[in-house]
Scaffold this motif. Structure first.
Motif, mmCIF file in Angstrom:
data_model
loop_
_atom_site.group_PDB
_atom_site.id
_atom_site.type_symbol
_atom_site.label_atom_id
_atom_site.label_comp_id
_atom_site.label_asym_id
_atom_site.label_seq_id
_atom_site.Cartn_x
_atom_site.Cartn_y
_atom_site.Cartn_z
ATOM 1 N N MET A 84 41.909 44.440 39.531
ATOM 2 C CA MET A 84 40.750 44.136 40.349
ATOM 3 C C MET A 84 40.770 42.650 40.705
ATOM 4 O O MET A 84 41.201 41.821 39.920
ATOM 5 N N LEU A 85 40.293 42.358 41.897
ATOM 6 C CA LEU A 85 40.183 40.977 42.330
ATOM 7 C C LEU A 85 38.805 40.758 42.920
ATOM 8 O O LEU A 85 38.106 41.702 43.268
ATOM 9 N N THR A 86 38.413 39.521 42.989
ATOM 10 C CA THR A 86 37.109 39.162 43.542
ATOM 11 C C THR A 86 37.294 38.684 44.964
ATOM 12 O O THR A 86 38.151 37.848 45.237
ATOM 13 N N GLU A 103 40.076 46.526 44.567
ATOM 14 C CA GLU A 103 41.436 46.727 44.087
ATOM 15 C C GLU A 103 42.368 46.769 45.288
ATOM 16 O O GLU A 103 42.179 47.568 46.204
ATOM 17 N N ALA A 104 43.361 45.876 45.308
ATOM 18 C CA ALA A 104 44.340 45.821 46.390
ATOM 19 C C ALA A 104 45.580 45.095 45.897
ATOM 20 O O ALA A 104 45.482 44.147 45.122
ATOM 21 N N ALA A 105 46.746 45.518 46.386
ATOM 22 C CA ALA A 105 48.014 44.936 45.947
ATOM 23 C C ALA A 105 48.399 43.698 46.744
ATOM 24 O O ALA A 105 49.092 42.818 46.236
ATOM 25 N N ASP A 106 47.948 43.625 48.008
ATOM 26 C CA ASP A 106 48.282 42.493 48.878
ATOM 27 C C ASP A 106 47.181 42.330 49.919
ATOM 28 O O ASP A 106 46.242 43.129 49.966
ATOM 29 N N LEU A 107 47.277 41.298 50.744
ATOM 30 C CA LEU A 107 46.220 41.044 51.729
ATOM 31 C C LEU A 107 46.121 42.160 52.764
ATOM 32 O O LEU A 107 45.019 42.504 53.188
ATOM 33 N N ASP A 108 47.253 42.734 53.182
ATOM 34 C CA ASP A 108 47.195 43.840 54.139
ATOM 35 C C ASP A 108 46.369 44.997 53.589
ATOM 36 O O ASP A 108 45.519 45.551 54.281
ATOM 37 N N LEU A 115 42.045 32.357 51.350
ATOM 38 C CA LEU A 115 42.426 31.507 50.236
ATOM 39 C C LEU A 115 42.567 32.388 49.000
ATOM 40 O O LEU A 115 41.671 33.172 48.693
ATOM 41 N N VAL A 116 43.694 32.265 48.318
ATOM 42 C CA VAL A 116 43.925 33.010 47.088
ATOM 43 C C VAL A 116 43.900 31.999 45.947
ATOM 44 O O VAL A 116 44.766 31.127 45.870
ATOM 45 N N ASP A 117 42.866 32.100 45.134
ATOM 46 C CA ASP A 117 42.622 31.110 44.074
ATOM 47 C C ASP A 117 42.689 29.688 44.616
ATOM 48 O O ASP A 117 43.286 28.789 44.032
ATOM 49 N N PRO A 147 48.039 38.945 42.437
ATOM 50 C CA PRO A 147 47.915 39.203 41.000
ATOM 51 C C PRO A 147 46.497 39.663 40.656
ATOM 52 O O PRO A 147 45.538 39.369 41.373
ATOM 53 N N GLU A 148 46.374 40.381 39.555
ATOM 54 C CA GLU A 148 45.048 40.815 39.118
ATOM 55 C C GLU A 148 44.186 39.613 38.780
ATOM 56 O O GLU A 148 44.685 38.559 38.392
ATOM 57 N N SER A 149 42.911 39.772 38.953
ATOM 58 C CA SER A 149 41.894 38.779 38.585
ATOM 59 C C SER A 149 41.887 37.534 39.454
ATOM 60 O O SER A 149 41.273 36.538 39.074
ATOM 61 N N VAL A 150 42.558 37.536 40.617
ATOM 62 C CA VAL A 150 42.469 36.385 41.508
ATOM 63 C C VAL A 150 41.177 36.459 42.309
ATOM 64 O O VAL A 150 40.530 37.507 42.383
ATOM 65 N N THR A 151 40.826 35.352 42.927
ATOM 66 C CA THR A 151 39.700 35.303 43.841
ATOM 67 C C THR A 151 40.243 35.056 45.236
ATOM 68 O O THR A 151 41.034 34.138 45.441
ATOM 69 N N VAL A 152 39.830 35.900 46.188
ATOM 70 C CA VAL A 152 40.230 35.755 47.579
ATOM 71 C C VAL A 152 38.998 35.347 48.367
ATOM 72 O O VAL A 152 38.000 36.069 48.394
ATOM 73 N N ASP A 153 39.059 34.171 48.987
ATOM 74 C CA ASP A 153 37.978 33.695 49.844
ATOM 75 C C ASP A 153 38.322 34.031 51.285
ATOM 76 O O ASP A 153 39.446 33.777 51.731
ATOM 77 N N ILE A 154 37.359 34.594 51.996
ATOM 78 C CA ILE A 154 37.550 34.926 53.412
ATOM 79 C C ILE A 154 36.745 33.935 54.226
ATOM 80 O O ILE A 154 35.508 33.895 54.149
#
Length: 80
Positions: free
Chosen positions: A1-3, A23-28, A52-54, A66-73
């Motif tokens: 899971m990611l935030t 839950e996602a493996a990549d940005l796509d 932004l990834v972390d 990676p799991e537990s990262v934060t993605v800012d849009i």
């Protein structure tokens, strides 16, 4: 899971949601999941958004998240 955290127009397009876990493996895949959850209005914002990834800009939408990262849009901002 990611935030996932939404800013400005991305937050509005996501129905006012400021953050959520996904839950996602990549940005796509992340983009696909978010569009399925929030609709075409968000899809339009995501086409022009920066990710932004972390805290680091990510241009490779196929790069593994990676799991537990934060993605800012971050949608394009007006002004300077």
């Amino acid at each position: 899971m990611l935030t996932v955290r939404y800013f400005a127009g991305a937050r509005a397009a996501a129905g006012g949601t400021s953050s959520e876990t996904v839950e996602a493996a990549d940005l796509d895949e992340l983009i696909q999941v978010l569009v399925e959850q929030h609709g075409e209005r968000l899809a339009l914002v995501l086409k022009a958004a920066s990710f932004l990834v972390d805290g680091l800009t990510c241009h490779d939408r196929a790069a593994a998240l990676p799991e537990s990262v934060t993605v800012d849009i971050l949608p394009p901002f007006a002004g300077g």
